[in-house]
Enzyme design. Structure first.
Site, short mmCIF file in Angstrom:
data_model
loop_
_atom_site.label_atom_id
_atom_site.label_comp_id
_atom_site.label_asym_id
_atom_site.label_seq_id
_atom_site.Cartn_x
_atom_site.Cartn_y
_atom_site.Cartn_z
N ASP A 140 0.85 -1.18 0.00
CA ASP A 140 0.00 0.00 0.00
C ASP A 140 0.90 1.24 0.00
O ASP A 140 2.07 1.17 0.37
CB ASP A 140 -0.89 -0.04 1.25
N ASP A 157 -0.34 5.08 0.75
CA ASP A 157 -0.64 6.08 1.78
C ASP A 157 -0.54 5.48 3.17
O ASP A 157 -1.12 4.43 3.47
CB ASP A 157 -2.04 6.64 1.57
N ARG A 164 -14.83 12.32 -1.34
CA ARG A 164 -13.64 13.13 -1.09
C ARG A 164 -13.15 13.81 -2.37
O ARG A 164 -12.77 14.99 -2.35
CB ARG A 164 -12.54 12.28 -0.47
N GLY A 220 -5.10 3.28 -3.22
CA GLY A 220 -6.38 3.94 -3.39
C GLY A 220 -6.20 5.41 -3.69
O GLY A 220 -7.17 6.14 -3.84
N LYS A 275 -7.48 -4.06 -5.01
CA LYS A 275 -6.11 -4.27 -4.57
C LYS A 275 -5.74 -5.75 -4.63
O LYS A 275 -4.63 -6.12 -5.03
CB LYS A 275 -5.91 -3.73 -3.15
N ASP A 329 -2.07 -1.01 5.85
CA ASP A 329 -2.41 -0.50 7.17
C ASP A 329 -3.91 -0.32 7.40
O ASP A 329 -4.34 -0.16 8.53
CB ASP A 329 -1.73 0.85 7.40
#
EC number: 3.1.3.3
Length: 376
Positions: free
Chosen positions: A157, A159, A202, A246, A290, A313
């Site tokens: 991942d 971020d 968002r 993402g 993912k 995470d």
């Protein structure tokens, strides 16, 4: 008699040498060399060398304990005696044996690896997870042998894993909607909100931002400590490295070029007439996406899924962590730590190297050799 095994270790200049001798001749061998005579000879040599010597005897009856070997990695900013005692006690209570202990790193975290035999891996993992939580250390239980060494594709991942923070929040800061975006991000990371819906909400808040914002955000991105070392070391060992996010290709493409990453997948922000439209183009890289990306990268690398490692995470990483041969939760939310094979809670991303059996000394030696070859 014959030498069946031999090992040595040097700690702070003190040598400990162990020799296992197989003796099957009874009170004496055909040459008349008795066990007592051999021991006398060993004592004489030890005295001449200024060494201390101990003798213990046994049979091969316990050799079956060596089957089903496991590697138990223990990591912590510092490892207190109570933590080591607690881990060792749980291993003994499980009816297992610690065959060997090796230090893999002493900074910026301490990591020791225990070779354990005679334990059920799933049961031991549960026991040691409880002890790790009590002692505030990280513990990983893995099968040893070829299956561990065969992990050849790392999928990570981005971020809050490869980099610190969330890219969309950096973008939101430029759009003046950081607080609202951060709130929705946190809900999605905890698994309380569908990721695709949260992403659309968002991204909609970013409508009207000029495309030049990507250049500013790329400069604001900060890699997680140890990220460069992790990627550089694994690439030296011919691992394939992938990122799946993402977040957005407008940022991840720069990381791919900077770090030499082999594969990547991320979302694409739509830009029309030099401004963000507040929409995402194409298929959204969400939680199932993912996992699909991990499978695609494995096919492209011509590797089975069992040879992959997934690191993340948040709840968005759960499917790929479950799908991979080894799933690692890195400074993760509780739901991810519970689902992963193991968790790393130190702030240093290169701590993951130790779970793969790569020591800090090996990393530093490779860095020094490269520096000598390049003249840097």
């Amino acid at each position: 008699m014959a030498v069946a095994d031999i090992e040595q270790v040097v700690i702070r200049g003190r040598l400990t040498l162990g020799v296992l001798v197989a003796y099957t001749g009874g009170p004496s061998t055909g040459t008349g060399t008795t066990l007592g005579a051999m021991w006398t000879a060993v004592e004489r040599v030890a005295e001449d060398l200024g060494m201390e010597v101990e003798l213990s005897t046994g049979s091969t009856a316990k050799e079956a304990r060596r089957r089903g070997r496991l590697s138990v990695s223990v990591l912590g900013a510092t490892l207190q005696p109570a933590a080591i005692a607690g881990i060792a006690g749980r291993i003994a209570a499980a009816g297992a044996n610690i065959d060997r202990i090796e230090r893999l790193a002493q900074w910026p975290v301490t990591c020791i690896e225990l070779s354990v035999s005679g334990a059920d891996p799933d049961a031991l993992r549960v026991e040691l997870a409880a002890e790790a939580a009590a002692q505030e250390v990280d513990v990983a239980v893995q099968r040893t042998g070829l299956s561990r060494r065969a992990k050849r594709l790392i999928v990570m991942d981005v971020d809050s894993t490869l980099i610190q923070g969330e890219v969309i929040e950096l973008l939101a800061a430029h759009a003046g909607c950081l607080e609202e975006v951060a709130r929705v991000t946190e809900e999605a990371m905890r698994g309380e909100l569908d990721f695709a819906e949260s992403l659309r909400r968002r991204v909609a808040l970013l409508e009207g931002l000029p495309a030049e914002v990507f250049e500013h955000v790329r400069k604001e991105v900060v890699l997680t400590p140890g990220a460069r070392t992790l990627v550089r070391t694994l690439k030296r060992l011919d691992y394939r490295f992938a990122i799946v996010s993402g977040g957005f290709t407008q940022i991840t493409d720069g990381l791919v070029d900077e770090l030499g990453i082999d594969y990547s997948a991320a979302n694409v922000l739509e830009v029309v007439d030099g401004r963000l439209t507040g929409r995402v183009v194409g298929e959204i890289v969400d939680r199932p996406g993912k996992a699909r990306a991990l499978e695609r990268f494995a096919r492209e690398a011509r590797l089975p899924i069992s040879q992959t490692v997934a690191i993340g995470d948040g709840a968005n990483d759960l499917d790929m962590i479950a799908r991979a041969g080894l799933g690692i939760a890195f400074n993760a939310k509780p739901v991810v730590r519970q689902a992963a094979d193991t968790a790393v809670n130190t702030p240093y991303l290169d701590s993951i190297l130790y779970l793969l059996g790569i020591s800090r000394d090996e990393v530093e030696a490779a860095d020094a050799e490269d520096g000598a070859l390049t003249g840097s």
